[in-house]
Write an enzyme that holds these catalytic residues in place. Sequence first.
Site, PDB file in Angstrom:
ATOM      1  N   TYR A  31      49.153  47.578  19.032  1.00 19.73           N
ATOM      2  CA  TYR A  31      49.382  46.409  18.186  1.00 19.73           C
ATOM      3  C   TYR A  31      50.866  46.178  17.966  1.00 19.73           C
ATOM      4  O   TYR A  31      51.701  47.012  18.303  1.00 19.73           O
ATOM      5  CB  TYR A  31      48.657  46.566  16.843  1.00 19.73           C
ATOM      6  CG  TYR A  31      49.325  47.515  15.862  1.00 19.73           C
ATOM      7  CD1 TYR A  31      49.307  48.890  16.062  1.00 19.73           C
ATOM      8  CD2 TYR A  31      49.992  47.022  14.743  1.00 19.73           C
ATOM      9  CE1 TYR A  31      49.923  49.740  15.156  1.00 19.73           C
ATOM     10  CE2 TYR A  31      50.606  47.878  13.834  1.00 19.73           C
ATOM     11  CZ  TYR A  31      50.575  49.232  14.046  1.00 19.73           C
ATOM     12  OH  TYR A  31      51.185  50.078  13.162  1.00 19.73           O
ATOM     13  N   LYS A 144      52.883  52.290  19.842  1.00 20.63           N
ATOM     14  CA  LYS A 144      52.366  51.621  18.636  1.00 20.63           C
ATOM     15  C   LYS A 144      50.860  51.450  18.795  1.00 20.63           C
ATOM     16  O   LYS A 144      50.340  50.380  19.093  1.00 20.63           O
ATOM     17  CB  LYS A 144      53.074  50.284  18.402  1.00 20.63           C
ATOM     18  CG  LYS A 144      52.969  49.802  16.958  1.00 20.63           C
ATOM     19  CD  LYS A 144      54.038  48.794  16.627  1.00 20.63           C
ATOM     20  CE  LYS A 144      53.849  48.124  15.281  1.00 20.63           C
ATOM     21  NZ  LYS A 144      53.921  49.018  14.120  1.00 20.63           N
ATOM     22  N   GLU A 176      59.891  60.099  10.361  1.00 22.35           N
ATOM     23  CA  GLU A 176      59.902  58.686   9.954  1.00 22.35           C
ATOM     24  C   GLU A 176      58.950  58.516   8.778  1.00 22.35           C
ATOM     25  O   GLU A 176      58.364  59.499   8.301  1.00 22.35           O
ATOM     26  CB  GLU A 176      59.472  57.791  11.128  1.00 22.35           C
ATOM     27  CG  GLU A 176      58.061  58.079  11.628  1.00 22.35           C
ATOM     28  CD  GLU A 176      57.638  57.187  12.797  1.00 22.35           C
ATOM     29  OE1 GLU A 176      58.181  56.077  12.960  1.00 22.35           O
ATOM     30  OE2 GLU A 176      56.728  57.614  13.533  1.00 22.35           O
ATOM     31  N   LEU A 200      58.189  56.085  16.071  1.00 29.47           N
ATOM     32  CA  LEU A 200      58.139  54.746  16.624  1.00 29.47           C
ATOM     33  C   LEU A 200      59.555  54.168  16.505  1.00 29.47           C
ATOM     34  O   LEU A 200      60.138  54.189  15.416  1.00 29.47           O
ATOM     35  CB  LEU A 200      57.158  53.868  15.834  1.00 29.47           C
ATOM     36  CG  LEU A 200      57.046  52.463  16.430  1.00 29.47           C
ATOM     37  CD1 LEU A 200      56.163  52.473  17.667  1.00 29.47           C
ATOM     38  CD2 LEU A 200      56.505  51.476  15.412  1.00 29.47           C
TER      39      LEU A 200
END
Length: 281
Positions: A31, A144, A176, A200
């Site tokens: 996505y 992702k 993250e 990411l």
Amino acid sequence: MQVFYNGRFMPAEQVSIDMEDRGYQFADGIYEVVRVYNNRLFHLKPHLERLGRSAAGVELELPWPQEELADVMAQLVKANRPGDGIVYLQITRGVAPRNHPFPARAEPAITMYTKEFPRPTRNVEQGVACITVDDDRWLRCNIKSISLLPNVLAKQKAARAGVYEAIFVRNGRITEGSSSNIFCVYGDTVQTHPANNLILNGITRQALLRLIKQEGFRLVEEPFSVPGLLAADEAIVSSTTSEVTPIVQVDGHAIGEGRPGRVTRALQAAFEAEIRRETGA
Ligand code: PDD
């Protein structure tokens, strides 16, 4: 509201998802979330490029060229006029009888919709609190993927603790956030985890890397520890929806003076200028 589902624009109420969509059964899909300001798409190109990399990463062949996806997205924004919002785009490996190996014939299934999403003005002004949590995700976080269960569980811990974000820690190092990237600031140096398989590579992160240099600060792409974060002068959480949000507290400890700092403010101003330049917002 118009949505785009499997090659057609249609009213949202008319969409029905097949029980045997592999996204639904295996989280077998990818996505993107693209920001819209003032009914204009922001940072569209890097989002579509990342979608291409995510697709390749899970061996999903996209039957739609990037220009076509960009065109559909523009049409949706034009039809729905979310003002400040997002476009959500999801592609799964399609519908097939449940079986783990790739189906021989399934067509990838695409879903795209817009949503109003106001600017995070209050957080950007005042800063947010975060907690740290164990990073127990897989080792391909650069993709992702819609398989977000660990991220969901982490974000729920943050919600329960009454804070904005859960910051992942793997082997003592900050990777993250559960849906964001994390930066810390020491003097004029801004540090963040390098873009490898453990994070990411956020589009907002990439913009910040540019702006850090543009504003004359020093950039270090190296992991930092929890004590390193707690000892920082400033910290930042970045994402498409969070923009450049100051972190003023982690695990109950104040970061720096417990309020947004000078470097963060400079980067926010530079980011704001980029939004204005690209979208007129
Ligand atoms: N999340 N890291 C993770 C795990 C994320 O899910 C996201 C974005 C980011 C920041 O990437 P970007 O700057 O490109 O938004 C980093 C999106 C917004 C979401 O899942 O809603």
